[in-house]
Scaffold this active site. Structure first.
Site, short mmCIF file in Angstrom:
data_model
loop_
_atom_site.label_atom_id
_atom_site.label_comp_id
_atom_site.label_asym_id
_atom_site.label_seq_id
_atom_site.Cartn_x
_atom_site.Cartn_y
_atom_site.Cartn_z
N HIS A 1 -0.06 -17.81 -1.62
CA HIS A 1 0.40 -16.46 -1.96
C HIS A 1 1.94 -16.55 -2.08
O HIS A 1 2.67 -15.92 -1.35
CB HIS A 1 -0.05 -15.46 -0.90
CG HIS A 1 -0.06 -14.03 -1.37
ND1 HIS A 1 -1.13 -13.18 -1.18
CD2 HIS A 1 0.89 -13.29 -2.00
CE1 HIS A 1 -0.84 -11.98 -1.66
NE2 HIS A 1 0.38 -12.01 -2.16
N TYR B 1 -3.88 -2.32 -9.26
CA TYR B 1 -2.95 -1.24 -8.92
C TYR B 1 -2.82 -0.20 -10.03
O TYR B 1 -2.84 0.99 -9.76
CB TYR B 1 -1.56 -1.82 -8.58
CG TYR B 1 -1.60 -2.63 -7.30
CD1 TYR B 1 -1.49 -2.01 -6.07
CD2 TYR B 1 -1.81 -4.00 -7.33
CE1 TYR B 1 -1.58 -2.74 -4.88
CE2 TYR B 1 -1.90 -4.73 -6.15
CZ TYR B 1 -1.79 -4.09 -4.93
OH TYR B 1 -1.90 -4.80 -3.76
N GLU C 1 -2.93 -14.20 -7.59
CA GLU C 1 -2.20 -13.69 -8.75
C GLU C 1 -1.31 -14.73 -9.43
O GLU C 1 -0.07 -14.59 -9.43
CB GLU C 1 -1.37 -12.46 -8.37
CG GLU C 1 -2.19 -11.31 -7.84
CD GLU C 1 -1.38 -10.01 -7.75
OE1 GLU C 1 -0.21 -9.99 -8.15
OE2 GLU C 1 -1.95 -9.01 -7.28
N ARG D 1 -8.07 -10.70 5.02
CA ARG D 1 -7.57 -11.67 4.04
C ARG D 1 -6.11 -11.96 4.35
O ARG D 1 -5.28 -11.06 4.30
CB ARG D 1 -7.74 -11.08 2.64
CG ARG D 1 -7.08 -11.89 1.54
CD ARG D 1 -7.31 -11.25 0.16
NE ARG D 1 -6.71 -12.09 -0.87
CZ ARG D 1 -5.60 -11.76 -1.55
NH1 ARG D 1 -4.98 -10.62 -1.35
NH2 ARG D 1 -5.12 -12.59 -2.45
N ASN E 1 -7.18 -8.03 -7.84
CA ASN E 1 -6.18 -7.12 -7.28
C ASN E 1 -5.89 -6.05 -8.32
O ASN E 1 -5.57 -6.39 -9.47
CB ASN E 1 -4.89 -7.86 -6.94
CG ASN E 1 -5.08 -8.84 -5.80
OD1 ASN E 1 -6.14 -8.89 -5.17
ND2 ASN E 1 -4.05 -9.63 -5.53
N GLU F 1 -7.26 -6.75 -3.33
CA GLU F 1 -6.10 -5.89 -3.03
C GLU F 1 -6.22 -4.61 -3.82
O GLU F 1 -6.55 -4.64 -5.00
CB GLU F 1 -4.76 -6.53 -3.45
CG GLU F 1 -4.25 -7.61 -2.56
CD GLU F 1 -2.91 -8.17 -3.04
OE1 GLU F 1 -2.13 -7.44 -3.67
OE2 GLU F 1 -2.67 -9.36 -2.77
C1 FCB Z 1 0.50 -7.82 -5.43
C2 FCB Z 1 0.77 -8.93 -4.44
C3 FCB Z 1 0.95 -8.46 -3.03
C4 FCB Z 1 1.71 -7.15 -2.95
C5 FCB Z 1 1.12 -6.13 -3.90
C6 FCB Z 1 1.81 -4.80 -3.87
O1 FCB Z 1 0.90 -8.21 -6.68
O2 FCB Z 1 -0.28 -9.86 -4.46
O3 FCB Z 1 1.57 -9.48 -2.30
O4 FCB Z 1 3.04 -7.36 -3.14
O5 FCB Z 1 1.16 -6.62 -5.20
#
Ligand code: FCB
Length: 461
Positions: free
Chosen positions: A134, A309, A179, A90, A307, A373
């Site tokens: 992006h 985290y 995002e 990607r 995405n 992600e």
């Molecule tokens: C996301 C982004 C990516 C990267 C990660 C850690 O929000 O899409 O570009 O910075 O975080």
């Protein structure tokens, strides 16, 4: 997502941890974070060139001028991907390489680069997954109002079609935006990302114009022949700190509204949620929403990219000032991370990913999901057991979601390479491949070697 990528399972994993046949294993990057060559071959300036040059905005005054020099080293990087056994890659296209001033003449040399990259990937059997935006908006468009104005959404759809016409014969999967939450709220809300504006009403106009940009582009792409159309969001599980306290539950509903449902609902249900519109109407008159917009936004979606985290926990706290990245969050406190955190100080809670996927599958049924992600920043070094743990635990969380019936089609690790981590510059390293920024040498971290084995067996140990 196209099902052209099939993972081979050399040694079948134990039944409990095997992923479905055809599960897509990939890694992700983004143009400004890795390409460098900021002034080459006719590329115009983007808002990140401007922002990174503004003193105090990016740690260490770092810029993406050189980054990982991927623009010149893409063949070496694709060879690395092949060595890891990636089924898909990607990457994003830099709008200012294609249309340096946003709307004007097409810069063929910019398209040529992505053409070379696409062919290199295909030659190695790696499926290119293209993201059209992006975050590197042409500066000229920002000068005309950026995402706070409707013209930017229209310009995006035109640009999307230009890229499709060049690569559409070889690229199966087209992701419009990455995002939009970050673009709108970090770019125009709290200003920690380019273009660095702090304007709550503007950030909400940006939300709408990003949703609209997706809809216009998806419609144009499909009309031009695209089959697999997606958008990548960063939905967050927002939980009440005290799940028995009605005030905390109400706070979580507000934050879930401005963070998640303000995107998910128009995209997948064709309307903004009434509670969110009511909540934000004290910040904006909503005049940017025109008749017919929500129908445009509500395009058929072949895949929803997620995405993930970290989760959020909120509570009602009278007197708490609002956070710029969540308009209308006055009186709501975000809990500081507890337990283990990554180098970004992001709380590690893999079970939150399972819950989030299950919730999206339940509330927005019928759309296949893809983790576009997931990953962790840890300090420099090729021995990265903490990253292995992070990835392993989150893949397990994905597997739990699959077991619960979620239609999850694949997983992209963030990131293939250490890279320019936006406002954090090069200090935070997310790569499974280490980059020495002095020599541009790449070295596989232990996590990359571990990921190669996961891909090979199509499962976890
Ligand atoms: C996301 C982004 C990516 C990267 C990660 C850690 O929000 O899409 O570009 O910075 O975080």
């Amino acid at each position: 997502m196209t099902a052209t990528v099939t993972s081979t399972s050399a040694q079948p994993a134990a039944a409990g941890t095997r992923f479905p046949d055809g599960f897509v294993w990939g890694a992700a990057t983004a143009s400004y974070q890795i390409e460098g060559a900021a002034r080459e071959d006719g590329r115009g300036p983007s808002i990140w060139d401007t922002f990174s040059r503004t003193p105090g905005k990016v740690v260490g005054g770092h810029t993406g001028d050189v980054a990982c020099d991927h623009y010149h080293r893409y063949a070496e990087d694709v060879a690395l991907m092949a060595d890891l056994g990636l089924g898909a890659y990607r990457f994003s296209v830099a709008w200012p390489r294609i249309r340096p001033d946003g709307t004007g003449p097409v810069n063929v040399r910019g398209l040529d680069f992505y053409d070379r990259l696409t062919d290199e990937l295909l030659a190695k059997g790696i499926d290119p997954v293209v993201t059209l935006y992006h975050w590197d908006l042409p500066q000229t468009l920002e000068d005309r109002g950026g995402w706070t104005v409707r013209e930017t959404a229209e310009a995006f759809a035109d640009y999307a079609e230009v890229v499709y016409r060049r690569l559409g014969d070889r690229v199966a999967t087209w992701t419009t935006l990455n995002e939009p939450w970050c673009t709108a709220y970090l770019g125009y809300g709290n200003g920690i990302h380019a273009p660095g504006k702090q304007d709550p009403a503007g950030s909400l106009a940006a939300v709408h114009h990003l949703n609209l940009a997706h809809g216009l582009a998806a419609r144009a792409l499909r009309a031009a022949g695209a089959r697999n159309i997606s958008i990548t969001l960063n939905p967050c599980e927002v939980s009440p700190l005290d799940p028995t306290n009605p005030a905390d539950i109400a706070a979580a509903t507000i934050i879930d509204g401005v963070a998640n449902r303000i995107f998910l609902d128009p995209l997948l249900r064709g309307e903004y949620p009434a509670d969110v519109l009511e909540h934000i109407s004290r910040i904006t008159d909503l005049s940017f929403i025109k008749d017919g917009d929500t129908e445009i936004i509500h395009q058929p979606l072949d895949i929803l990219g997620i995405n993930f985290y970290t989760p959020s926990y909120v509570s009602a706290k009278p007197g708490q000032p609002g956070a710029g990245d969540y308009p209308g969050s006055e009186g709501i406190a975000f809990r500081k991370p507890v337990g283990p955190v990554t180098d970004m100080n992001w709380q590690i809670e893999p079970a939150s990913l399972t819950r989030l996927l299950t919730r999206i599958h339940r509330d927005y049924p019928g759309t296949p999901l893809m983790i576009t992600e997931n990953g962790a920043a840890y300090p420099e070094g090729v021995h990265d057991p903490l990253r292995v743990d992070y990835l392993n635990d989150h893949l397990r969380a994905c597997h739990d979601a699959l077991a619960a019936g979620v239609d999850l089609r694949g997983y992209f690790a963030w990131s293939l390479l250490d890279n320019f981590e936006w406002a954090e510059g090069y200090v935070k390293r997310f790569g499974i491949v280490h980059v020495d920024y002095t020599t541009q040498e790449r070295a596989l971290k232990d996590s990359a070697k571990w990921y190669r084995e996961v891909i090979k067996r199509n499962g976890l140990e």
